[in-house]
Design an enzyme around this catalytic site. Structure first.
Site, PDB file in Angstrom:
ATOM      1  N   ASP A 286       0.165  -1.188   0.201  1.00  0.00           N
ATOM      2  CA  ASP A 286      -0.118  -0.426  -0.380  1.00  0.00           C
ATOM      3  C   ASP A 286       0.493   1.172   0.052  1.00  0.00           C
ATOM      4  O   ASP A 286       1.561   1.860   0.892  1.00  0.00           O
ATOM      5  CB  ASP A 286      -0.606   0.153   1.173  1.00  0.00           C
ATOM      6  CG  ASP A 286      -1.812   1.195   0.878  1.00  0.00           C
ATOM      7  OD1 ASP A 286      -2.376   1.245   0.545  1.00  0.00           O
ATOM      8  OD2 ASP A 286      -1.175   2.807   2.463  1.00  0.00           O
ATOM      9  N   GLU A 328       0.967  -1.288  -5.231  1.00  0.00           N
ATOM     10  CA  GLU A 328       0.069  -0.460  -5.448  1.00  0.00           C
ATOM     11  C   GLU A 328       0.389   0.836  -5.684  1.00  0.00           C
ATOM     12  O   GLU A 328       0.135   2.143  -5.407  1.00  0.00           O
ATOM     13  CB  GLU A 328      -1.408  -0.014  -3.925  1.00  0.00           C
ATOM     14  CG  GLU A 328      -2.118   0.359  -4.442  1.00  0.00           C
ATOM     15  CD  GLU A 328      -2.032   1.462  -4.129  1.00  0.00           C
ATOM     16  OE1 GLU A 328      -3.709   2.319  -3.095  1.00  0.00           O
ATOM     17  OE2 GLU A 328      -1.450   1.962  -2.741  1.00  0.00           O
TER      18      GLU A 328
END
Length: 647
Positions: A286, A328
């Site tokens: 993330d 991501e």
């Protein structure tokens, strides 16, 4: 300094001072072997980041101890998985791969109930399940769980770590790979490290970016962008309890970790091993673009961010080599590519494809999509894209402005058009979306909405117009057909497979009302699944046709591990590409991005080197290349030479 020689000397010293007696003889041999294979690279990576520190070797010693302990904790079953995956390193490129992303509470209520949903997942063909953050996080607003208070505890509403481990085992038995989030840029301000920092513990204050006054934050701020301008200004928050300014890129309760401190790398590596040992097959990194801060830069996509990710990857090769990373990086296409490598992130979201599919639906033109894919789709053969139509977050209009200019578009103006179109503010728009992160000064924003609502189904149903409903359903299926066939892992977002519409009830919840992303974070009820079985409803058509497309994919190797080439056709409304594999198979995909019938010169079929063809989707045969090919509104064809048909 000769890094290779120094790394070998260092490893010898480290092992001399590391007690391996807690490991079995077999694991001692395995640990030594993997260190020997990976330590030169790991040493080089960490030396580039931390080598100037006087205590560099101390932290290396600590890291070796952490890895030893993690290997000891790894179950025999997972160690067997490590061996198996070493023999099939490209498992994620198989045509059987199909992903689903969901929040546990919205999809099933809790982890125990999610285990009971496995038959539904297998009936859909899911082999990859990404669970949105399920870790302990603050009550109320927790950025959808991305403010982690404890990586080793689940949200008590969802169950326990034991429940998660049991679910992991059950998914593995069902042939479903588990994907978990690795939220490693920040923790919540309720994490134990942050609590210690707030008490004045200097060891843990160095885990974060903390300042006594605004002098340095203001200097950094000159080059930083605001991620959530609708929530607050700037990237720093005053902590009353710590009596310091804290770097908070996203929300004031999410404290950025300070990776210039090697103790942070070691501590986060320890958390990573814990997650890997739960039995996950992939970790989604993330906000990976933000992990390294450098004065005078945007503090995004910095070279040392890549070094750190590669170092984490190398640590996994020692402890849990079957686990892969998923990037991501919702950034410029040129930057996205930089994270994709077998030694960095083996998997990566494909935000460019996602954004440009929606762009082509709005404009009915595919030139920017085709040219962008030609430029940015090709990646290492060791890696794979994760292709998706939307995520739990928003849609940002990422594309290369230089390429847009070549095609006669002004990037900023075009993004403004797309925002207006997908929030329903543009006359004639079919979409029902919600603005997110809207900047009152610039008018810039991003867009939220369920796939069905963005594709026009919500408005079509409101108008009771059967033709508009037909078009919306066809758009939904076309989007899915592309992510299923273009190459990589297709990823569905929970609820989209059922054609669910936006849910505006979040506006009545004070902890969510400010965050438009909750409009598409949909709760899945049994009635939704049952509604998708009712004859002649849009939901039933979507579910049935999607099942058909999935079955075709799973029975045709050409839709798995194969090369993708994007081709120009004589029609600006049609997106076209070929798939070719090592078995000599070729598939031609054609997608009409218009609500009008489109014709193509039949010569496009020469890509297939045959005289007789079949559309795998409709089952229709096409003879010769002399006649035009007609595509109905939003129709897709997967064309293959008839002698190659496998299903």
């Amino acid at each position: 300094m000769n890094l290779i020689l120094e790394s070998r000397r260092t490893l010898q010293r480290l092992l001399e001072n590391t007690d391996l007696s807690g490991l079995s003889k077999k694991d001692q041999q395995l640990f030594n072997q993997r260190l020997e294979e990976n330590f030169v690279v790991l040493f080089s990576l960490l030396h580039q980041v931390y080598g100037q520190r006087y205590d560099f070797y101390y932290f290396l010693q600590q890291l070796v101890h952490i890895m030893k302990s993690a290997l000891k904790e790894r179950s025999s079953k997972l160690k067997q998985q490590d061996i198996k995956r070493a023999k099939e390193p490209d498992w994620y490129k198989n045509e059987s791969m199909l992903g689903l992303s969901c929040y546990v509470d919205l999809f099933a209520g809790d982890l125990v109930n999610l285990e009971e949903k496995i038959p539904y997942l297998t009936s859909l063909g899911i082999t990859y399940l990404h669970l949105m953050p399920l870790y302990k996080s603050p009550q109320g607003d927790s950025d959808g769980g991305y403010a982690v208070s404890d990586y080793r505890q689940t949200d008590e509403k969802l169950g326990s770590i034991k429940d998660l481990k049991r679910l992991s085992d059950a998914l593995s038995k069902a042939g479903i790979n588990l994907v978990l989030d690795f939220v490693f840029n920040h923790t919540s301000d309720e994490h134990q490290w942050a609590k210690e920092a707030q008490k004045g513990n200097t060891e843990y204050q160095e885990f974060y970016w903390m300042f006594d006054d605004k002098t340095l934050p203001d200097m950094y701020e000159q080059n930083l962008r605001e991620i959530f301008p609708q929530v607050r200004k700037g990237n720093f928050t005053w902590s009353q309890t710590a009596n310091k300014w804290v770097w908070t890129t996203f929300n004031n309760f999410q404290w950025d970790l300070n990776y210039s401190n090697p103790a942070v790398f070691n501590a986060i590596a320890d958390e990573m091993f814990f997650l890997a040992n739960l039995g996950c097959d992939a970790l989604r990194l993330d906000a990976l673009a933000f992990i390294w801060k450098e004065m005078g830069t945007s503090c995004e996509n910095q070279p040392k961010a890549h070094l750190l990710i590669q170092a984490f990857n190398r640590c996994l090769k020692i402890v849990a080599p079957s686990v892969v990373f998923k990037s991501e990086a919702i950034v410029h296409p040129d930057e996205v590519i930089k994270y994709i490598d077998k030694d960095e992130c083996q998997l990566s979201y494909n935000p460019l494809l996602m954004a440009l599919i929606w762009n082509s639906l709005a404009t009915r033109k595919t030139k920017l999509l085709t040219q962008s894919m030609r430029t940015s789709f090709d990646i290492s053969g060791d890696c794979a894209w994760v292709n998706y139509a939307r995520s739990h977050d928003d849609i940002g209009w990422t594309f290369d402005d230089t390429l847009a200019v070549e095609l006669g578009m002004n990037g900023n103006d075009h993004r403004h058009f797309l925002n207006q179109f997908y929030t329903g503010r543009f006359e004639g728009s079919f979409a029902s979306g919600v603005a997110f992160g809207e900047n009152a000064e610039t008018g810039d924003c991003r867009v939220c909405g369920s796939l069905a609502s963005l594709a026009g189904l919500e408005k079509a149903i409101e108008h009771g117009d059967t033709e508009l409903i037909d078009h919306a359903v066809a758009r939904i299926l076309m989007i899915h057909s592309i992510i299923l066939s273009i190459g990589g892992i297709p990823l569905l977002y929970s609820g989209d497979e059922l054609g669910l519409l936006n849910n505006y009830e979040y506006q009545d919840d004070p902890s969510k009302a400010h965050d438009g992303r909750w409009v598409h974070r949909l709760s899945i009820k049994d009635s939704d699944v049952n509604n998708a079985k009712k004859i002649d409803t849009p939901n039933q058509r979507i579910a049935q046709e999607l099942e058909h497309l999935i079955l075709i994919r799973k029975h045709n190797k050409i839709l798995g591990n194969a090369d993708t080439d994007f081709i120009e056709v004589n029609n600006e409304h049609v997106f076209a590409y070929t798939r070719r594999n090592d078995q000599g198979q070729t598939l031609l995909a054609l997608a009409n991005f218009s609500e009008n019938v489109q014709c193509l010169d039949g010569k496009v079929l020469t890509q297939l080197n045959a005289s007789r063809f079949m559309d795998l989707i409709s089952g229709e045969n096409i003879y010769g290349v002399s006649s035009d090919i007609q595509l109905l509104p939003y129709q897709v064809m997967w064309l293959i030479a008839s002698n190659e048909i496998k299903a």
